[in-house]
Motif scaffolding. Structure first.
Motif, short mmCIF file in Angstrom:
data_model
loop_
_atom_site.label_atom_id
_atom_site.label_comp_id
_atom_site.label_asym_id
_atom_site.label_seq_id
_atom_site.Cartn_x
_atom_site.Cartn_y
_atom_site.Cartn_z
N THR A 178 0.81 -1.24 0.11
CA THR A 178 0.04 -0.04 0.14
C THR A 178 0.88 1.20 0.16
OG1 THR A 178 -1.65 -1.09 1.24
CG2 THR A 178 -1.85 1.02 1.20
N VAL A 179 0.67 2.39 -0.83
CA VAL A 179 1.50 3.32 -0.83
C VAL A 179 0.76 4.62 -0.46
CG1 VAL A 179 2.76 4.83 -2.60
CG2 VAL A 179 2.26 2.48 -3.06
N ILE A 180 1.62 5.43 0.47
CA ILE A 180 1.23 6.49 1.30
C ILE A 180 2.07 7.71 0.96
CG2 ILE A 180 0.71 7.65 3.37
CD1 ILE A 180 0.31 4.75 4.83
N ALA A 181 1.52 8.91 0.55
CA ALA A 181 2.43 9.94 0.13
C ALA A 181 2.27 10.65 1.25
CB ALA A 181 1.61 10.89 -1.05
N GLU A 182 3.57 11.16 1.65
CA GLU A 182 3.87 12.02 2.90
C GLU A 182 4.03 13.46 2.56
OE1 GLU A 182 6.46 10.27 6.25
OE2 GLU A 182 7.68 10.47 4.57
N GLY A 183 3.51 14.52 3.39
CA GLY A 183 3.76 15.74 3.05
C GLY A 183 2.76 16.34 2.15
N VAL A 184 1.47 15.86 1.99
CA VAL A 184 0.65 16.62 0.96
C VAL A 184 0.36 18.00 1.46
CG1 VAL A 184 -1.31 16.36 -0.22
CG2 VAL A 184 0.14 14.28 0.13
N GLU A 185 0.49 18.88 0.75
CA GLU A 185 0.44 20.29 1.12
C GLU A 185 -0.71 21.09 0.35
OE1 GLU A 185 4.07 22.38 1.91
OE2 GLU A 185 4.60 21.17 3.74
N SER A 186 -1.04 20.57 -0.61
CA SER A 186 -2.04 21.43 -1.40
C SER A 186 -2.88 20.31 -1.94
CB SER A 186 -1.35 21.99 -2.52
OG SER A 186 -0.60 21.06 -3.64
N ALA A 187 -4.28 20.96 -2.66
CA ALA A 187 -5.21 20.37 -3.33
C ALA A 187 -4.73 19.54 -4.75
CB ALA A 187 -6.21 21.07 -3.64
N GLU A 188 -3.68 20.49 -5.39
CA GLU A 188 -3.09 19.89 -6.59
C GLU A 188 -2.37 18.92 -6.53
OE1 GLU A 188 -3.00 23.01 -5.45
OE2 GLU A 188 -4.08 24.32 -6.92
N GLN A 189 -1.60 18.61 -5.44
CA GLN A 189 -0.64 17.67 -5.23
C GLN A 189 -1.71 16.29 -4.74
OE1 GLN A 189 1.56 18.68 -1.91
NE2 GLN A 189 3.11 19.90 -3.21
N LEU A 190 -2.74 16.65 -4.14
CA LEU A 190 -3.52 15.38 -3.76
C LEU A 190 -4.34 14.91 -5.04
CD1 LEU A 190 -4.82 14.14 -0.96
CD2 LEU A 190 -6.58 15.63 -1.27
N GLU A 191 -4.67 16.05 -5.90
CA GLU A 191 -5.56 15.24 -7.15
C GLU A 191 -4.51 14.55 -8.07
OE1 GLU A 191 -8.48 14.93 -7.80
OE2 GLU A 191 -8.62 15.81 -5.65
N LEU A 192 -3.43 15.12 -8.29
CA LEU A 192 -2.47 14.51 -8.88
C LEU A 192 -1.90 12.92 -8.50
CD1 LEU A 192 -0.82 14.70 -11.35
CD2 LEU A 192 1.08 16.00 -10.21
N LEU A 193 -1.71 12.84 -6.86
CA LEU A 193 -1.60 11.68 -6.52
C LEU A 193 -2.58 10.56 -6.65
CD1 LEU A 193 0.15 13.03 -3.24
CD2 LEU A 193 1.12 11.64 -5.01
N ARG A 194 -3.88 11.10 -6.52
CA ARG A 194 -4.98 10.32 -6.88
C ARG A 194 -4.85 9.64 -8.33
NH1 ARG A 194 -9.67 11.54 -3.74
NH2 ARG A 194 -9.31 13.70 -3.90
N ALA A 195 -4.97 10.67 -9.09
CA ALA A 195 -4.48 10.21 -10.79
C ALA A 195 -3.65 9.38 -10.97
CB ALA A 195 -4.55 11.61 -11.47
N LEU A 196 -2.50 9.50 -9.97
CA LEU A 196 -1.19 8.44 -10.51
C LEU A 196 -1.64 7.13 -9.67
CD1 LEU A 196 1.69 10.81 -9.75
CD2 LEU A 196 0.78 10.01 -11.90
N GLY A 197 -2.90 7.04 -8.95
CA GLY A 197 -3.15 5.47 -8.19
C GLY A 197 -2.59 5.41 -7.01
N CYS A 198 -2.11 6.46 -6.11
CA CYS A 198 -1.54 6.41 -4.75
C CYS A 198 -2.94 6.06 -3.78
CB CYS A 198 -0.81 7.89 -4.65
SG CYS A 198 -0.15 7.82 -2.88
N ASP A 199 -2.69 5.23 -3.07
CA ASP A 199 -3.60 4.73 -2.16
C ASP A 199 -4.00 5.63 -1.05
OD1 ASP A 199 -3.74 1.97 -3.54
OD2 ASP A 199 -1.47 2.03 -2.49
#
Ligand code: C2E
Ligand code: MG
Ligand code: MG
Ligand code: MG
Length: 273
Positions: free
Chosen positions: A233-254
């Motif tokens: 399972t992949v977790i992204a650390e240090g998400v500070e903006s909505a743009e980063q969040l959307e991009l991570l979602r699009a990339l399939g980050c869990d």
């Protein structure tokens, strides 16, 4: 000229070094006292599932509120605690306090959250670690599967044989295991497989530039693909903006964690309002 410059630097260096050493020594004494004086406490930061948007876990992060100096960062005092046996005392207390808190919230509020607790390299060497984890679970009634222990990539790579052994023992208790700050060390896919981990946390340094830099995005994309290839399972650390969040979602980050989703706060602040 070079000589006088050199002399000047030497002088400044000596003064700085003495001050730093005195500050360290004072801080270590203060930390020793703080442990028994209740100045250390766990903050909790939400971890959010990117498909549902729901909080699925909380990471416990140690906080030190010094009576005179105020908040001191774990980045400053954990390394200090690691130089002595203090980290083992602090680590055990952290496990006890956070499993107790989460077990109580499960019963009282019906919260089904995974608790994430950080372990330092020194704790992996402690022969009392595995029994301490077992004791914390038994004493609080927190299900083993609701506890995830995070170890940094650098701690795991320091002594791979020893680390693999401790992780296997922890795993046999039924707890989950995560590799933290991934990307800052040099582990290979083969090593990751061997360690039988559950979760990989992409270090914040890769997330910071993800919305602006194609390179950062490419690196994160490949880490996610690699992790998924070995069922992590992949977790992204240090998400500070909505743009980063959307991009991570699009990339399939869990899952994701960061100030944009919630800062680390006290249990009361996170769960009681
Ligand atoms: P970590 O385990 O990688 O924890 C994530 C760190 O990133 C935390 O710093 C958290 O407050 C911070 N963070 C979270 N979201 C954001 C964000 O959006 N932006 C930025 N700039 N930072 C964010 P913190 O609490 O200062 O802890 C630093 C490190 O200290 C932790 O890194 C962990 O390695 C260590 N640590 C903290 N608590 C413990 C503990 O109980 N035991 C051990 N052994 N280490 C701990
Ligand atoms: Mg962590
Ligand atoms: Mg980290
Ligand atoms: Mg870190």
């Amino acid at each position: 000229q070079a000589k006088s410059l050199g002399r000047g630097r030497h002088h400044f260096f000596d003064v700085g070094l003495r001050e730093r050493m005195q500050r360290r020594l004072r801080m270590e004494q203060d930390l020793r006292y703080a442990v028994h004086d209740g100045q250390l406490w766990p903050a909790y930061q939400p971890v959010v599932d990117l498909r549902t948007g729901e909080m699925v876990a909380v990471e416990a992060l140690l906080r030190w509120t010094h009576p005179r100096h105020g908040a001191i960062s774990p980045a400053e005092f954990i390394p200090l605690a690691e130089e002595s046996d203090l980290i083992n005392v602090i680590g055990k207390e952290m496990l006890r306090a956070t499993t107790r808190e989460l077990a109580a919230r499960r019963v009282q509020q019906g919260l089904d959250l995974t608790l994430k607790v950080n372990l330092s390299a020194r704790q992996l060497d402690d022969p009392h670690l595995v029994p301490a984890v077992q004791d914390a679970l038994a004493a609080t009634g927190l299900p083993a599967g609701a506890l995830c222990l995070e170890v940094t990539e650098s701690a795991l790579m320091r002594d791979q044989e020893a680390a693999a052994e401790v992780l296997a023992s922890l795993r046999s208790l039924g707890v989950l295991l995560a590799i933290d700050d991934f990307g800052t060390g040099y582990s290979s896919l083969a090593q990751l497989r061997r360690l039988t981990l559950d979760t990989l946390k992409i270090d914040r340094s890769f997330i910071t530039g993800i919305a602006e830099s194609r390179d950062a995005e490419a690196i994160v994309t490949s880490i996610i693909a690699m992790a998924h290839a070995v069922d992590l399972t992949v977790i992204a650390e240090g998400v500070e903006s909505a743009e980063q969040l959307e991009l991570l979602r699009a990339l399939g980050c869990d899952q994701a964690q960061g100030y944009h989703l919630g800062r680390p706060v006290s249990a009361a602040e996170l769960f009681d309002q």
